[in-house]
Design a protein around this motif. Structure first.
Motif, PDB file in Angstrom:
ATOM      1  N   LEU A 162       0.883  -1.222   0.034  1.00 49.08           N
ATOM      2  CA  LEU A 162       0.057   0.060   0.069  1.00 49.08           C
ATOM      3  C   LEU A 162       0.686   1.256  -0.034  1.00 49.08           C
ATOM      4  CD1 LEU A 162      -2.821  -1.440   2.336  1.00 49.08           C
ATOM      5  CD2 LEU A 162      -3.183  -0.350   0.154  1.00 49.08           C
ATOM      6  N   LEU A 163       2.038   1.253   0.673  1.00 47.20           N
ATOM      7  CA  LEU A 163       2.753   2.343   0.863  1.00 47.20           C
ATOM      8  C   LEU A 163       3.370   2.600  -0.747  1.00 47.20           C
ATOM      9  CD1 LEU A 163       4.742   1.810   4.145  1.00 47.20           C
ATOM     10  CD2 LEU A 163       3.545   4.139   3.345  1.00 47.20           C
ATOM     11  N   SER A 164       3.798   1.556  -1.472  1.00 49.18           N
ATOM     12  CA  SER A 164       4.420   1.472  -2.476  1.00 49.18           C
ATOM     13  C   SER A 164       3.406   2.239  -3.770  1.00 49.18           C
ATOM     14  CB  SER A 164       4.973   0.182  -3.074  1.00 49.18           C
ATOM     15  OG  SER A 164       5.294   0.159  -4.339  1.00 49.18           O
ATOM     16  N   MET A 165       1.984   1.701  -3.505  1.00 50.16           N
ATOM     17  CA  MET A 165       1.048   2.165  -4.244  1.00 50.16           C
ATOM     18  C   MET A 165       0.597   3.633  -4.084  1.00 50.16           C
ATOM     19  SD  MET A 165      -2.160  -0.646  -4.457  1.00 50.16           S
ATOM     20  CE  MET A 165      -1.810  -2.355  -3.595  1.00 50.16           C
ATOM     21  N   LEU A 166       0.753   3.958  -2.822  1.00 50.56           N
ATOM     22  CA  LEU A 166       0.375   5.391  -2.640  1.00 50.56           C
ATOM     23  C   LEU A 166       1.409   6.384  -2.918  1.00 50.56           C
ATOM     24  CD1 LEU A 166      -1.343   4.522   0.884  1.00 50.56           C
ATOM     25  CD2 LEU A 166      -2.461   6.123  -1.167  1.00 50.56           C
ATOM     26  N   SER A 167       2.642   5.771  -3.062  1.00 50.21           N
ATOM     27  CA  SER A 167       3.480   6.800  -3.156  1.00 50.21           C
ATOM     28  C   SER A 167       3.695   7.063  -4.683  1.00 50.21           C
ATOM     29  CB  SER A 167       4.899   6.160  -2.922  1.00 50.21           C
ATOM     30  OG  SER A 167       5.416   4.928  -3.701  1.00 50.21           O
ATOM     31  N   SER A 168       3.095   6.220  -5.490  1.00 50.90           N
ATOM     32  CA  SER A 168       3.065   6.312  -7.181  1.00 50.90           C
ATOM     33  C   SER A 168       1.819   7.056  -7.524  1.00 50.90           C
ATOM     34  CB  SER A 168       3.000   4.806  -7.967  1.00 50.90           C
ATOM     35  OG  SER A 168       1.952   4.233  -7.467  1.00 50.90           O
ATOM     36  N   PHE A 169       1.096   7.493  -6.703  1.00 52.49           N
ATOM     37  CA  PHE A 169      -0.328   7.873  -6.909  1.00 52.49           C
ATOM     38  C   PHE A 169      -0.002   9.480  -7.532  1.00 52.49           C
ATOM     39  CE2 PHE A 169      -3.292   5.186  -5.086  1.00 52.49           C
ATOM     40  CZ  PHE A 169      -4.366   5.583  -5.696  1.00 52.49           C
ATOM     41  N   ASP A 170      -0.721   9.975  -8.609  1.00 53.50           N
ATOM     42  CA  ASP A 170      -0.465  11.120  -9.204  1.00 53.50           C
ATOM     43  C   ASP A 170      -1.311  12.192  -8.594  1.00 53.50           C
ATOM     44  OD1 ASP A 170       0.704  13.071 -10.835  1.00 53.50           O
ATOM     45  OD2 ASP A 170      -0.421  12.543 -12.425  1.00 53.50           O
ATOM     46  N   LEU A 171      -1.325  12.377  -7.256  1.00 49.81           N
ATOM     47  CA  LEU A 171      -2.097  13.137  -6.663  1.00 49.81           C
ATOM     48  C   LEU A 171      -1.194  13.903  -5.479  1.00 49.81           C
ATOM     49  CD1 LEU A 171      -5.622  11.710  -5.952  1.00 49.81           C
ATOM     50  CD2 LEU A 171      -5.262  13.691  -7.273  1.00 49.81           C
ATOM     51  N   PRO A 172      -0.799  15.110  -5.519  1.00 44.36           N
ATOM     52  CA  PRO A 172      -0.068  15.589  -4.566  1.00 44.36           C
ATOM     53  C   PRO A 172      -0.694  15.909  -3.223  1.00 44.36           C
ATOM     54  CG  PRO A 172      -0.301  17.206  -6.302  1.00 44.36           C
ATOM     55  CD  PRO A 172      -1.005  16.056  -6.562  1.00 44.36           C
ATOM     56  N   GLU A 173      -2.043  15.910  -3.210  1.00 47.36           N
ATOM     57  CA  GLU A 173      -2.793  15.603  -2.013  1.00 47.36           C
ATOM     58  C   GLU A 173      -2.479  14.228  -1.061  1.00 47.36           C
ATOM     59  OE1 GLU A 173      -5.767  17.336  -5.034  1.00 47.36           O
ATOM     60  OE2 GLU A 173      -3.899  16.143  -4.907  1.00 47.36           O
ATOM     61  N   VAL A 174      -2.127  13.370  -1.793  1.00 47.28           N
ATOM     62  CA  VAL A 174      -1.982  11.945  -0.876  1.00 47.28           C
ATOM     63  C   VAL A 174      -0.484  12.140  -0.101  1.00 47.28           C
ATOM     64  CG1 VAL A 174      -1.330   9.572  -1.296  1.00 47.28           C
ATOM     65  CG2 VAL A 174      -3.319  10.851  -2.550  1.00 47.28           C
ATOM     66  N   GLN A 175       0.382  12.920  -0.818  1.00 45.11           N
ATOM     67  CA  GLN A 175       1.732  12.781  -0.395  1.00 45.11           C
ATOM     68  C   GLN A 175       1.380  14.057   0.913  1.00 45.11           C
ATOM     69  OE1 GLN A 175       3.432  10.780  -1.360  1.00 45.11           O
ATOM     70  NE2 GLN A 175       2.013  10.356  -3.051  1.00 45.11           N
ATOM     71  N   VAL A 176       0.863  15.111   0.599  1.00 42.43           N
ATOM     72  CA  VAL A 176       0.579  16.001   1.893  1.00 42.43           C
ATOM     73  C   VAL A 176       0.087  15.114   2.934  1.00 42.43           C
ATOM     74  CG1 VAL A 176      -0.722  17.982   2.618  1.00 42.43           C
ATOM     75  CG2 VAL A 176       0.226  18.124   0.286  1.00 42.43           C
ATOM     76  N   PHE A 177      -1.142  14.503   2.710  1.00 38.72           N
ATOM     77  CA  PHE A 177      -1.817  13.721   3.875  1.00 38.72           C
ATOM     78  C   PHE A 177      -0.805  12.796   4.713  1.00 38.72           C
ATOM     79  CE2 PHE A 177      -4.186  10.513   5.971  1.00 38.72           C
ATOM     80  CZ  PHE A 177      -5.256  11.381   6.471  1.00 38.72           C
ATOM     81  N   MET A 178       0.038  12.100   3.623  1.00 32.11           N
ATOM     82  CA  MET A 178       0.917  11.097   4.316  1.00 32.11           C
ATOM     83  C   MET A 178       1.994  11.685   5.135  1.00 32.11           C
ATOM     84  SD  MET A 178       0.862   8.206   1.414  1.00 32.11           S
ATOM     85  CE  MET A 178       2.277   7.288   1.996  1.00 32.11           C
ATOM     86  N   GLN A 179       2.529  12.958   4.763  1.00 26.05           N
ATOM     87  CA  GLN A 179       3.535  13.667   5.391  1.00 26.05           C
ATOM     88  C   GLN A 179       2.895  14.278   6.704  1.00 26.05           C
ATOM     89  OE1 GLN A 179       5.186  16.231   2.557  1.00 26.05           O
ATOM     90  NE2 GLN A 179       6.172  14.548   1.441  1.00 26.05           N
ATOM     91  N   GLU A 180       1.776  14.725   6.587  1.00 26.06           N
ATOM     92  CA  GLU A 180       1.276  15.677   7.725  1.00 26.06           C
ATOM     93  C   GLU A 180       0.398  14.899   8.784  1.00 26.06           C
ATOM     94  OE1 GLU A 180      -1.048  19.901   7.763  1.00 26.06           O
ATOM     95  OE2 GLU A 180       0.357  19.424   6.185  1.00 26.06           O
TER      96      GLU A 180
END
Length: 195
Positions: A162-180
């Motif tokens: 799941l971490l691998s899948m989510l890191s490849s999502f083309d949605l910056p919102e996902v990365q913001v959520f994961m970091q914050e």
């Protein structure tokens, strides 16, 4: 006219997820749908407020509430089986679509226009379904983190995938959520309260 639509929707609480895994606590489809709705709403809020995207977080949340409604009829197909073979995947998508058509047909005609976008997604709503798809994966990842916190290593591989899948999502919102926001899920209540 009698309608079974809502009584069927309320059956989500009887559908258990993660059927192939030993869980510390069971997760129902109802719980997953609510978690996914909260996450889809959050992702759309991030998109709207921080990235100036013209999205309605409420619409993302409603789509997410019903995103797995067809599983009331089909049950939860474990991911390793659902995606093991392209023919199985395609067949399951047809079954899922038929289940959604069945649920939709239970609605009175005057309510159908309100549920049409949920059960029959339109091309212009594709951005919302991207939020729902990402939120669905985030919900599964959070389940893995919570199981890990409970001392259950059964979800270790699922978490990595799941971490691998989510890191490849083309949605910056996902990365913001994961970091914050994601790190807090690994903390205890006391640790969260001190922040």
């Amino acid at each position: 006219m009698d309608s079974a639509f809502f009584s069927m929707i309320f059956r989500m609480k009887y559908i258990t997820r993660w059927g192939l895994m030993r869980s510390s606590y069971p997760e129902t489809l109802s719980e997953h749908s609510m978690d996914t709705a909260v996450l889809a709403h959050a992702l759309a809020c991030i998109g709207a407020s921080r990235l100036d995207k013209p999205v309605d977080p409420m619409k993302a949340a409603v789509f997410a509430l019903f995103h797995d409604a067809g599983e009331i009829i089909t049950g939860d197909m474990p991911t390793p089986i659902k995606y093991h073979d392209p023919q199985i995947t395609e067949a399951y998508k047809r079954i899922e679509a038929e289940a959604n058509r069945t649920l939709f047909s239970m609605l009175p005609d005057d309510l159908k226009p309100y549920y049409e976008p949920v059960f029959h997604p339109a091309k212009e709503d594709e951005a919302y379904w991207q939020y729902v798809k990402a939120a669905d994966k985030l919900s599964a990842l959070i389940k893995c983190i919570e199981e890990e916190k409970s001392g259950n290593s059964e979800f270790k591989d699922a978490k990595a995938q799941l971490l691998s899948m989510l890191s490849s999502f083309d949605l910056p919102e996902v990365q913001v959520f994961m970091q914050e926001f994601l790190p807090a899920f690994s903390k205890t209540l006391d640790e969260q309260s001190r922040e």
